[in-house]
Write a protein that holds these residues in place. Structure first.
Motif, PDB file in Angstrom:
ATOM      1  N   ASP A   1       2.970  -6.359   8.365  1.00  0.00           N
ATOM      2  CA  ASP A   1       3.247  -7.379   7.272  1.00  0.00           C
ATOM      3  C   ASP A   1       2.068  -7.208   6.033  1.00  0.00           C
ATOM      4  O   ASP A   1       1.672  -8.056   5.275  1.00  0.00           O
ATOM      5  N   GLU A   2       1.386  -6.017   6.000  1.00  0.00           N
ATOM      6  CA  GLU A   2       0.552  -5.610   4.989  1.00  0.00           C
ATOM      7  C   GLU A   2       0.822  -4.407   4.633  1.00  0.00           C
ATOM      8  O   GLU A   2       1.149  -3.658   4.786  1.00  0.00           O
ATOM      9  N   PHE A   3       0.705  -4.293   2.899  1.00  0.00           N
ATOM     10  CA  PHE A   3       1.078  -3.249   2.319  1.00  0.00           C
ATOM     11  C   PHE A   3      -0.098  -2.898   1.269  1.00  0.00           C
ATOM     12  O   PHE A   3      -0.756  -3.767   0.798  1.00  0.00           O
ATOM     13  N   ILE A   4      -0.086  -1.708   0.743  1.00  0.00           N
ATOM     14  CA  ILE A   4      -1.065  -1.171  -0.326  1.00  0.00           C
ATOM     15  C   ILE A   4      -0.227  -0.766  -1.508  1.00  0.00           C
ATOM     16  O   ILE A   4       0.650  -0.081  -0.991  1.00  0.00           O
ATOM     17  N   VAL A   5      -0.666  -1.262  -2.519  1.00  0.00           N
ATOM     18  CA  VAL A   5       0.078  -0.577  -3.805  1.00  0.00           C
ATOM     19  C   VAL A   5      -0.982   0.171  -4.379  1.00  0.00           C
ATOM     20  O   VAL A   5      -2.151  -0.366  -4.716  1.00  0.00           O
ATOM     21  N   ALA A  42       2.924 -13.878  -0.831  1.00  0.00           N
ATOM     22  CA  ALA A  42       2.247 -12.913  -0.652  1.00  0.00           C
ATOM     23  C   ALA A  42       0.709 -13.283  -1.208  1.00  0.00           C
ATOM     24  O   ALA A  42       0.286 -13.995  -2.251  1.00  0.00           O
ATOM     25  N   SER A  43      -0.248 -13.048  -0.400  1.00  0.00           N
ATOM     26  CA  SER A  43      -1.948 -12.949  -0.709  1.00  0.00           C
ATOM     27  C   SER A  43      -2.295 -11.752  -1.255  1.00  0.00           C
ATOM     28  O   SER A  43      -1.952 -10.715  -0.553  1.00  0.00           O
ATOM     29  N   LEU A  44      -2.803 -11.493  -2.362  1.00  0.00           N
ATOM     30  CA  LEU A  44      -3.332 -10.320  -2.799  1.00  0.00           C
ATOM     31  C   LEU A  44      -4.803 -10.020  -3.050  1.00  0.00           C
ATOM     32  O   LEU A  44      -5.608 -10.772  -3.539  1.00  0.00           O
ATOM     33  N   GLY A  45      -5.390  -8.782  -2.529  1.00  0.00           N
ATOM     34  CA  GLY A  45      -6.705  -8.437  -2.931  1.00  0.00           C
ATOM     35  C   GLY A  45      -6.558  -7.203  -3.717  1.00  0.00           C
ATOM     36  O   GLY A  45      -5.931  -6.451  -3.266  1.00  0.00           O
ATOM     37  N   CYS A  46      -7.558  -7.157  -4.763  1.00  0.00           N
ATOM     38  CA  CYS A  46      -7.252  -6.027  -5.692  1.00  0.00           C
ATOM     39  C   CYS A  46      -8.741  -5.528  -6.110  1.00  0.00           C
ATOM     40  O   CYS A  46      -9.426  -6.169  -5.974  1.00  0.00           O
ATOM     41  N   THR A  47      -8.899  -4.145  -5.960  1.00  0.00           N
ATOM     42  CA  THR A  47     -10.130  -3.635  -6.498  1.00  0.00           C
ATOM     43  C   THR A  47      -9.859  -2.388  -7.643  1.00  0.00           C
ATOM     44  O   THR A  47      -8.835  -1.855  -7.451  1.00  0.00           O
TER      45      THR A  47
END
Ligand code: C2E
Ligand code: CA
Ligand code: CA
Length: 366
Positions: A1-5, A42-47
């Motif tokens: 249930d975790e994805f990387i874009v 969805a919760s998102l963490g971005c860098t």
């Protein structure tokens, strides 16, 4: 249930924020499941890449941002920032240093006596972790424990703690001619590690320590997490005593005490501090003590700092206590040489006498 874009050509944080909003919107599409309409979020963490980071670093950064997004509430997005970068760098650095600490034997255990209130005798010790840092001196868990329990370091550190504590306890028992118990703190990560049972077995076998003289302290949130139940049962079956740490700070409620394999209840020091000051806290402590008694659970009051508190707790039928009044956490050598009678025994009967242990913990060395 975790994805990387991975997105190319995102120039700045504003463009990144717009991108995360589009991603969140794309996920928020109603889905029909067996006639039920579900709305995913969805919760998102971005860098943003700074050019000189590796793929692993970027994943770790996005993960740190995701962690913050989840902590702030579901369905949010967070951008990795300088503050997070600093914290994550520190943690990485700290972990590296801790690996060295393990290898070069810079970790220490300090022992704080646990006394039986009725007889005023030391019946056991809680083992508390310290780090003899080559430059920064003696460090308390608050300064490094998070870097341990959130990482793979937790396994070797706990193994070390168990071994050290067991070896030292044999020594404590030999010198004091009594049979004290030792109480060790366990993290959530430990409880989800099947090898813990083997580690505990190895420790008791190697040192000849009876399992019942090993107390394992866990916190309330771990007690109510059902995934830990089989592990707790196994440790309990080995004969270890399961102690519920910091009782009164979580949400476990009293029903859990009956359902779970709990032998000891440690009343949190914030609660103990209020016992002398307000009647409600005193009433709750007395009621919990009575209930524990019925359930055959031993009660330990933590953080007892004054003769008055000790006296009150004794009056309520609390069996054991621990705190600066009875003794600070000390290196093994000091715990061994200190006479077990002395000032606090007198202080309990004569409140005018100051307890012996007023030396600051951070000033003692291992
Ligand atoms: P804890 O398990 O609640 O341990 C008791 C803490 O209260 C200790 O802090 C102790 O020094 C302090 N304390 C004892 N008596 C008094 C008192 O009368 N007044 C006050 N104000 N404080 C008192 P310490 O040693 O800094 O440990 C902090 C926490 O770190 C522990 O809280 C425990 O959760 C964790 N910890 C310590 N050693 C280990 C370890 O080996 N493994 C794991 N997983 N956690 C550990
Ligand atoms: Ca504890
Ligand atoms: Ca505690």
């Amino acid at each position: 249930d975790e994805f990387i874009v991975v997105c190319e050509g995102v120039p700045d944080s504003e463009a990144a924020a717009a991108m995360t909003e589009r991603l969140r919107a794309a996920v928020r599409v109603p889905v029909d499941v067996d006639g039920l309409t579900l709305l995913p979020s969805a919760s998102l963490g971005c860098t943003l890449s700074t050019g000189d980071v590796t793929a692993d670093q970027m994943v770790a950064e996005a993960d740190a941002a995701l962690y913050r997004a989840k902590a702030a509430g579901r369905g949010r997005s967070e951008l990795f920032d300088e503050e997070m970068r600093r914290v994550s760098r520190n943690q990485t650095e700290l972990r590296g240093q801790l690996l060295t600490a393990l290898r070069e034997q810079q970790l220490r255990l300090h022992y704080q006596p646990i006394v039986e209130l009725r007889g005023n005798t030391i019946v056991g010790y809680e083992a508390l972790l310290r780090w003899e840092h080559p430059e920064r001196g003696l460090l308390l868990p608050a300064e490094f424990l998070a870097a341990v329990v959130d990482s793979d370091l937790d396994v070797p550190v706990t193994r070390w703690v168990l071994q050290r504590a067991a070896t030292d306890l044999v020594e404590l028992g030999r010198r004091s001619r009594s049979r004290p118990f030792i109480s060790v703190n366990l993290s959530a990560r430990q409880l989800s590690r099947p090898e813990l049972v083997a580690d505990v077995q190895a420790m008791t076998a190697e040192t000849g320590l009876a399992a019942k003289r090993l107390w394992l302290e866990i916190t309330e949130d771990n007690l109510i997490d059902h995934r830990h139940r089989p592990m707790l049962d196994r440790l309990h079956a080995l004969g270890c005593r399961i102690a519920l740490d910091d009782f009164g700070t979580g949400y476990s409620g009293l029903t859990y005490l009956q359902q779970m394999p709990v032998n000891v209840l440690k009343i949190d020091r914030e609660f103990v501090a209020r016992v002398g000051a307000d009647r409600v806290s005193a009433g709750i402590t007395a009621a919990v003590t009575d209930l524990a008694d019925v359930l055959g659970i031993t009660v330990v009051a933590e953080g007892v700092e004054t003769a008055e508190q000790a006296e009150l707790l004794r009056g309520m039928g609390v069996g054991m206590a621990q705190g600066y009044f009875f003794g600070r956490p000390r290196p093994l050598a000091d715990a061994l040489t200190e006479p077990a009678t002395t000032a606090w025994t007198r202080a309990v009967t004569d409140p005018g006498v100051q307890p012996l242990d007023t030396v600051n913990d951070s000033m003692t060395t291992g």
